[in-house]
Design an enzyme around this catalytic site. Structure first.
Site, PDB file in Angstrom:
ATOM      1  N   ARG A  91      54.008  22.234  49.528  1.00 45.36           N
ATOM      2  CA  ARG A  91      54.832  23.093  48.688  1.00 45.36           C
ATOM      3  C   ARG A  91      55.092  24.392  49.433  1.00 45.36           C
ATOM      4  O   ARG A  91      54.173  25.129  49.758  1.00 45.36           O
ATOM      5  CB  ARG A  91      54.108  23.386  47.371  1.00 45.36           C
ATOM      6  CG  ARG A  91      54.851  24.376  46.526  1.00 45.36           C
ATOM      7  CD  ARG A  91      54.182  24.708  45.204  1.00 45.36           C
ATOM      8  NE  ARG A  91      54.902  25.838  44.649  1.00 45.36           N
ATOM      9  CZ  ARG A  91      54.361  26.958  44.206  1.00 45.36           C
ATOM     10  NH1 ARG A  91      53.054  27.114  44.172  1.00 45.36           N
ATOM     11  NH2 ARG A  91      55.120  27.938  43.762  1.00 45.36           N
ATOM     12  N   HIS A 136      60.211  32.353  45.111  1.00 43.12           N
ATOM     13  CA  HIS A 136      58.838  32.869  45.118  1.00 43.12           C
ATOM     14  C   HIS A 136      58.940  34.387  45.355  1.00 43.12           C
ATOM     15  O   HIS A 136      58.397  34.916  46.320  1.00 43.12           O
ATOM     16  CB  HIS A 136      57.992  32.157  46.167  1.00 43.12           C
ATOM     17  CG  HIS A 136      56.511  32.198  45.891  1.00 43.12           C
ATOM     18  ND1 HIS A 136      55.736  31.072  45.736  1.00 43.12           N
ATOM     19  CD2 HIS A 136      55.663  33.251  45.728  1.00 43.12           C
ATOM     20  CE1 HIS A 136      54.477  31.428  45.518  1.00 43.12           C
ATOM     21  NE2 HIS A 136      54.402  32.743  45.497  1.00 43.12           N
ATOM     22  N   ASN A 180      58.542  30.433  40.810  1.00 45.74           N
ATOM     23  CA  ASN A 180      57.105  30.595  40.849  1.00 45.74           C
ATOM     24  C   ASN A 180      56.718  31.737  39.917  1.00 45.74           C
ATOM     25  O   ASN A 180      57.140  32.881  40.116  1.00 45.74           O
ATOM     26  CB  ASN A 180      56.630  30.939  42.263  1.00 45.74           C
ATOM     27  CG  ASN A 180      55.123  31.081  42.333  1.00 45.74           C
ATOM     28  OD1 ASN A 180      54.391  30.103  42.138  1.00 45.74           O
ATOM     29  ND2 ASN A 180      54.633  32.300  42.563  1.00 45.74           N
ATOM     30  N   GLU A 181      55.976  31.424  38.879  1.00 43.78           N
ATOM     31  CA  GLU A 181      55.340  32.419  38.031  1.00 43.78           C
ATOM     32  C   GLU A 181      56.282  33.488  37.464  1.00 43.78           C
ATOM     33  O   GLU A 181      56.216  34.654  37.849  1.00 43.78           O
ATOM     34  CB  GLU A 181      54.203  33.104  38.795  1.00 43.78           C
ATOM     35  CG  GLU A 181      53.203  32.107  39.333  1.00 43.78           C
ATOM     36  CD  GLU A 181      52.038  32.751  40.057  1.00 43.78           C
ATOM     37  OE1 GLU A 181      52.080  33.955  40.313  1.00 43.78           O
ATOM     38  OE2 GLU A 181      51.072  32.029  40.354  1.00 43.78           O
ATOM     39  N   ASN A 323      49.966  27.132  37.939  1.00 44.48           N
ATOM     40  CA  ASN A 323      49.128  27.828  38.922  1.00 44.48           C
ATOM     41  C   ASN A 323      47.960  28.429  38.162  1.00 44.48           C
ATOM     42  O   ASN A 323      48.149  29.178  37.198  1.00 44.48           O
ATOM     43  CB  ASN A 323      49.888  28.972  39.601  1.00 44.48           C
ATOM     44  CG  ASN A 323      51.089  28.504  40.394  1.00 44.48           C
ATOM     45  OD1 ASN A 323      51.333  27.305  40.525  1.00 44.48           O
ATOM     46  ND2 ASN A 323      51.839  29.444  40.942  1.00 44.48           N
ATOM     47  N   TYR A 325      43.881  30.133  38.558  1.00 45.03           N
ATOM     48  CA  TYR A 325      42.816  30.640  39.426  1.00 45.03           C
ATOM     49  C   TYR A 325      41.544  31.032  38.679  1.00 45.03           C
ATOM     50  O   TYR A 325      40.454  30.863  39.196  1.00 45.03           O
ATOM     51  CB  TYR A 325      43.297  31.896  40.187  1.00 45.03           C
ATOM     52  CG  TYR A 325      44.342  31.621  41.240  1.00 45.03           C
ATOM     53  CD1 TYR A 325      45.694  31.485  40.908  1.00 45.03           C
ATOM     54  CD2 TYR A 325      43.988  31.491  42.575  1.00 45.03           C
ATOM     55  CE1 TYR A 325      46.653  31.218  41.876  1.00 45.03           C
ATOM     56  CE2 TYR A 325      44.946  31.232  43.558  1.00 45.03           C
ATOM     57  CZ  TYR A 325      46.271  31.106  43.201  1.00 45.03           C
ATOM     58  OH  TYR A 325      47.207  30.839  44.162  1.00 45.03           O
ATOM     59  N   GLU A 391      49.030  25.528  42.370  1.00 49.52           N
ATOM     60  CA  GLU A 391      48.205  26.507  43.076  1.00 49.52           C
ATOM     61  C   GLU A 391      46.843  26.575  42.411  1.00 49.52           C
ATOM     62  O   GLU A 391      46.740  26.657  41.182  1.00 49.52           O
ATOM     63  CB  GLU A 391      48.797  27.923  43.018  1.00 49.52           C
ATOM     64  CG  GLU A 391      49.965  28.156  43.935  1.00 49.52           C
ATOM     65  CD  GLU A 391      50.477  29.587  43.861  1.00 49.52           C
ATOM     66  OE1 GLU A 391      49.687  30.515  43.608  1.00 49.52           O
ATOM     67  OE2 GLU A 391      51.693  29.760  44.051  1.00 49.52           O
TER      68      GLU A 391
HETATM   69  C1  GBH Z   1      49.653  33.437  43.020  1.00 46.67           C
HETATM   70  O1  GBH Z   1      49.721  34.088  41.798  1.00 46.67           O
HETATM   71  C2  GBH Z   1      50.928  33.611  43.811  1.00 46.67           C
HETATM   72  O2  GBH Z   1      51.853  32.612  43.475  1.00 46.67           O
HETATM   73  C3  GBH Z   1      50.696  33.624  45.290  1.00 46.67           C
HETATM   74  O3  GBH Z   1      51.855  34.050  45.943  1.00 46.67           O
HETATM   75  C4  GBH Z   1      49.517  34.497  45.614  1.00 46.67           C
HETATM   76  O4  GBH Z   1      49.301  34.628  46.978  1.00 46.67           O
HETATM   77  C5  GBH Z   1      48.314  33.891  44.939  1.00 46.67           C
HETATM   78  O5  GBH Z   1      48.500  33.909  43.571  1.00 46.67           O
HETATM   79  C6  GBH Z   1      47.009  34.643  45.174  1.00 46.67           C
HETATM   80  O6  GBH Z   1      47.054  35.890  44.554  1.00 46.67           O
HETATM   81  O7  GBH Z   1      45.834  42.648  40.079  1.00 46.67           O
HETATM   82  O8  GBH Z   1      44.707  42.485  37.952  1.00 46.67           O
HETATM   83  O9  GBH Z   1      47.093  42.826  38.022  1.00 46.67           O
HETATM   84  C7  GBH Z   1      48.565  34.001  41.005  1.00 46.67           C
HETATM   85  C8  GBH Z   1      48.704  34.748  39.714  1.00 46.67           C
HETATM   86  C9  GBH Z   1      48.965  36.884  38.796  1.00 46.67           C
HETATM   87  C10 GBH Z   1      47.104  36.442  40.134  1.00 46.67           C
HETATM   88  C11 GBH Z   1      48.770  38.362  39.013  1.00 46.67           C
HETATM   89  C12 GBH Z   1      46.889  37.915  40.366  1.00 46.67           C
HETATM   90  C13 GBH Z   1      47.207  40.077  39.461  1.00 46.67           C
HETATM   91  C14 GBH Z   1      46.103  40.539  38.595  1.00 46.67           C
HETATM   92  N1  GBH Z   1      48.486  36.155  39.933  1.00 46.67           N
HETATM   93  N2  GBH Z   1      47.381  38.653  39.223  1.00 46.67           N
HETATM   94  S1  GBH Z   1      45.934  42.245  38.655  1.00 46.67           S
END
Ligand code: GBH
Length: 490
Positions: A91, A136, A180-181, A323, A325, A391
């Site tokens: 991807r 993205h 993306n997101e 996505n 995490y 992701e």
């Molecule tokens: C992904 O987003 C992105 O698609 C990717 O490009 C990126 O590299 C990857 O995450 C790793 O970060 O700082 O407390 O405001 C994941 C979703 C949403 C996670 C925003 C981080 C920020 C939280 N992201 N969030 S904060």
């Protein structure tokens, strides 16, 4: 370091104990995004996009993507790595301003198109499915100057861009991810870009952005349906990010607060597309309307879709891209703020448990059970859609001996299997990321890669981490250890 890595790999592949098998219906991949890896920011006739602009005109970014991983010049090496790993799909995203230098579709960059053609062809030769994200986040600066996602004309500009991509690459590309997101685009980006083009209007801009973006997605989907689907036979969707939101106590108020947070994060974009009735989640419509009136606005700050728009938007995804995490805790919080705010509209407080293991990114804590809850929430709320995890990943600031990353993926993949046993239809899993790359405003310090990239070396050499070998062994055997904790490694 390398010897250590090999030793670890040998140990892992011979590890005895309880293992679980992945269903054949699950495909594995890795993900990247254009600005985070490509570099070549002004190669040939590429236009400037918002991150180029931000990096070169403000000090908001600790580092920039001018060179990044240099994938613009090294995509052969990238494909070699994908082959080493043995992934089913890759991807990656297209940089809009690399193929449409001015953002509009009247002028196509032949060099930009040649770059993606070459990458796509190499992937196909290697029997790796290309899965393309159209957006993205790297919006052409011209379009930002016209108001960016505030501007309703973005619906047409995005659809034009999508159509160029379908027409040019769609004979070989069968998986399309429009956005993306969206949540990040509409909630974080205005914070990031508050200097340009104008100050953002909290509690207003986010909803306008979401409104336009949802319509842009639906328009691109309908174009694919009408013109390309019968000949190209591909699939189109988008990928939404969401943490799991767990109520901090079992009080009715906190349970409702956690549900409201999920609706404001995930439901905002998922409900219009995946629910039977379409449109925004009822709780968003109710709460924002009520707050807006209290604050003296004549109508809700959340724009309304027409009945026709609701119908046009509903059903415009062939899969549920996700996505994921981490997990947050949610507490109900009363407030009666006079100032409009997307966050105040939710009247919640978001926390994390200090005992959760942290990655190098403060927001990213290791909470595998949240993933299972989220997958089940999607199953229950949207009639069990086919879910593609585009992701999932863990950051550190270390080297190639990345035990914590291995542990993270082991735990999250186990939970994915639990969710499959619960009845969730999960058909794809992609690791973020193939290699270390530009972590947006955090620069190169937070490393998410299966491959280590030396950003001090102009050649940007890539070296497999222990996690690359671990992932490779999973793809080869299609089994995973139920628990790595009992092994000598942890
Ligand atoms: C992904 O987003 C992105 O698609 C990717 O490009 C990126 O590299 C990857 O995450 C790793 O970060 O700082 O407390 O405001 C994941 C979703 C949403 C996670 C925003 C981080 C920020 C939280 N992201 N969030 S904060």
């Amino acid at each position: 370091m390398f010897v250590k890595t090999i030793a670890l790999w040998c140990f892992l592949v011979t590890v005895k104990g309880k293992v679980r098998r992945f269903p054949d219906t699950l495909s594995f991949g890795v993900a990247t995004a254009s600005y985070q890896i490509e570099g070549g920011w002004n190669a040939s006739d590429k236009g400037e996009h918002i991150f180029d602009h931000l990096a070169h005109t403000t000090n908001k970014m600790v580092d920039n993507g001018d060179v990044a991983c240099d994938s613009y010049n090294q995509h052969e090496r990238d494909v070699e790595m994908l082959k080493e790993l043995g992934v089913d799909f890759y991807r990656f995203s297209i940089s809009w301003s690399r193929i449409l230098p001015e953002g509009f579709s009247h002028n196509l960059s032949q060099d930009g198109i040649a770059y993606y053609n070459s990458l796509i062809n190499d992937l196909i030769d290697a029997n790796i499915t290309p899965s393309i994200t159209l957006y993205h986040w790297d919006l052409p600066q011209n379009l930002q100057d016209m108001g960016g996602w505030r501007n309703p004309l973005m619906v047409d500009y995005f659809a034009d861009f999508a159509e160029v991509a379908f027409k040019t690459f769609g004979d070989r590309v069968k998986t399309w991810i429009t956005f993306n997101e969206p949540w990040v685009v509409c909630v974080l980006a205005p914070i990031w870009f508050s200097v340009s083009p104008a100050k953002s209007l909290n509690g207003i801009d986010e909803y306008i952005c979401g409104h336009n973006l949802i319509k842009a997605h639906a328009k691109a989907y309908r174009i694919y349906d009408r013109i390309y689907r019968s000949a190209q036979r591909g699939r189109v969707g988008w990928t939404l990010s969401s943490s799991w939101h767990e109520p901090i106590t079992q009080s009715a108020a906190d349970i409702k607060a956690a549900e409201r947070t999920l609706q404001f994060n995930l439901g905002w974009f998922a409900h219009p597309v995946f629910s039977r009735e379409g449109d925004y989640p009822q709780v968003m419509k109710d709460v924002i309307a009520q707050k807006s009136l209290q604050q003296g606005y004549p109508r809700s700050r959340l724009p309304e879709f027409t009945t026709e728009e609701i119908a046009q938007i509903r059903g415009t995804c062939d899969f549920f891209g996700l996505n994921h995490y981490t997990t947050n805790l949610v507490r109900m919080q009363t407030n009666a703020s006079k100032e409009p705010s997307y966050f105040d509209d939710q009247f919640t407080e978001i926390l994390q448990d200090p005992t959760w293991l942290s990655s190098a990114s403060p927001w990213l804590k290791v909470v595998p059970w949240g993933f299972r809850n989220l997958l089940n929430w999607i199953r229950k709320n949207y009639n069990n859609p086919e879910t593609m995890v585009f992701e999932n990943g863990f950051s550190d600031s270390g080297n190639t001996y990345d035990i914590d990353r291995i542990s993270y993926h082991n735990q999250y993949l186990n939970v994915l299997l639990d969710a499959v046993e619960d009845g969730c239809k999960v058909s794809a899993y992609a690791v973020w990321s193939l290699m270390d790359n530009l972590e947006w405003l955090e620069g190169y310090n937070d490393r998410f890669g299966l491959y280590y990239v030396d950003f001090n070396d102009p050649r940007r050499p890539r070296t497999p981490k222990a996690s690359a070998l671990y992932f490779k062994s999973i793809l080869e055997t299609r089994i995973i250890e139920r628990d790595l904790k009992n092994s000598r490694l942890f």
